[in-house]
Design a protein around this motif. Sequence first.
Motif, short mmCIF file in Angstrom:
data_model
loop_
_atom_site.label_atom_id
_atom_site.label_comp_id
_atom_site.label_asym_id
_atom_site.label_seq_id
_atom_site.Cartn_x
_atom_site.Cartn_y
_atom_site.Cartn_z
N GLN A 93 15.32 -10.88 9.01
CA GLN A 93 14.76 -9.55 9.31
C GLN A 93 13.48 -9.26 8.52
O GLN A 93 13.19 -8.11 8.20
CB GLN A 93 15.79 -8.44 9.09
CG GLN A 93 17.00 -8.56 9.99
CD GLN A 93 17.92 -7.37 9.86
OE1 GLN A 93 17.52 -6.24 10.14
NE2 GLN A 93 19.15 -7.60 9.43
N VAL A 94 12.74 -10.31 8.20
CA VAL A 94 11.39 -10.13 7.65
C VAL A 94 10.45 -10.09 8.85
O VAL A 94 10.44 -11.01 9.67
CB VAL A 94 11.01 -11.27 6.69
CG1 VAL A 94 9.61 -11.03 6.12
CG2 VAL A 94 12.03 -11.41 5.58
N SER A 130 12.60 -12.35 2.20
CA SER A 130 12.31 -10.94 1.97
C SER A 130 10.81 -10.71 2.16
O SER A 130 10.02 -11.66 2.12
CB SER A 130 12.71 -10.51 0.55
OG SER A 130 11.86 -11.10 -0.41
N ASP A 158 10.94 -5.75 5.43
CA ASP A 158 12.32 -6.19 5.60
C ASP A 158 13.18 -4.92 5.61
O ASP A 158 12.63 -3.81 5.59
CB ASP A 158 12.73 -7.18 4.50
CG ASP A 158 12.66 -6.62 3.09
OD1 ASP A 158 12.88 -5.40 2.90
OD2 ASP A 158 12.39 -7.39 2.15
#
Length: 202
Positions: A93-94, A130, A158
């Motif tokens: 989810q970066v 991240s 993120d």
Amino acid sequence: MKRTALLLLSLIHTADACTTLCAARGATSDGSVMVSHSNDGDGATAGNIAAIPAADWALPASRHVSGGEIPQVAHTNAYITKVGGYAQINEKQVALAESTCVAVFKGNRSAGARLNIVDLSELGLERANSARAAVLEMGRLAETYGYYDAGESLVVADPREAWIFHVLPDPSGTSALWVGQRVPDGHVGVVANSFTVRAVDF
């Protein structure tokens, strides 16, 4: 008045620019971190996306980039990218978004610099878990292997943090100048073709 309005409308169709926006936690109603990117520079392309799978690599290995090769890492994350364009989000989810910026130094691929902004977007998402790690990795790679592209900004986020990353070639054409700044919780960040980080606390 009518002529002025027509002139302004005609300029809208010829604009060639991208604008990015990010909202940090506390600036959204549910605490989400959000990123937005208007890609106005290549409206004639289809905008197809591709899913790049995660991979493990037997080292030593090389990773192809636009200006040659750099060393590969042992594991790369899965990510989604625009075909022929910027990487967008990885499995951790970066996520990132891009805006070209005016820069004082010009890139010089012939001086030996190997990386452009598309390379950095892919490498950042392949190697980082991240937003903070992606900013540090892209900056390190640009310095080490050289950055030859235009002045560029990536908004990197993120689920916890949002960052603004700026990069441009250094005067020698063999390295890079870069900065990353965290967008404070409760704030938004916008980049519209100009560097927005003005003060740096080293």
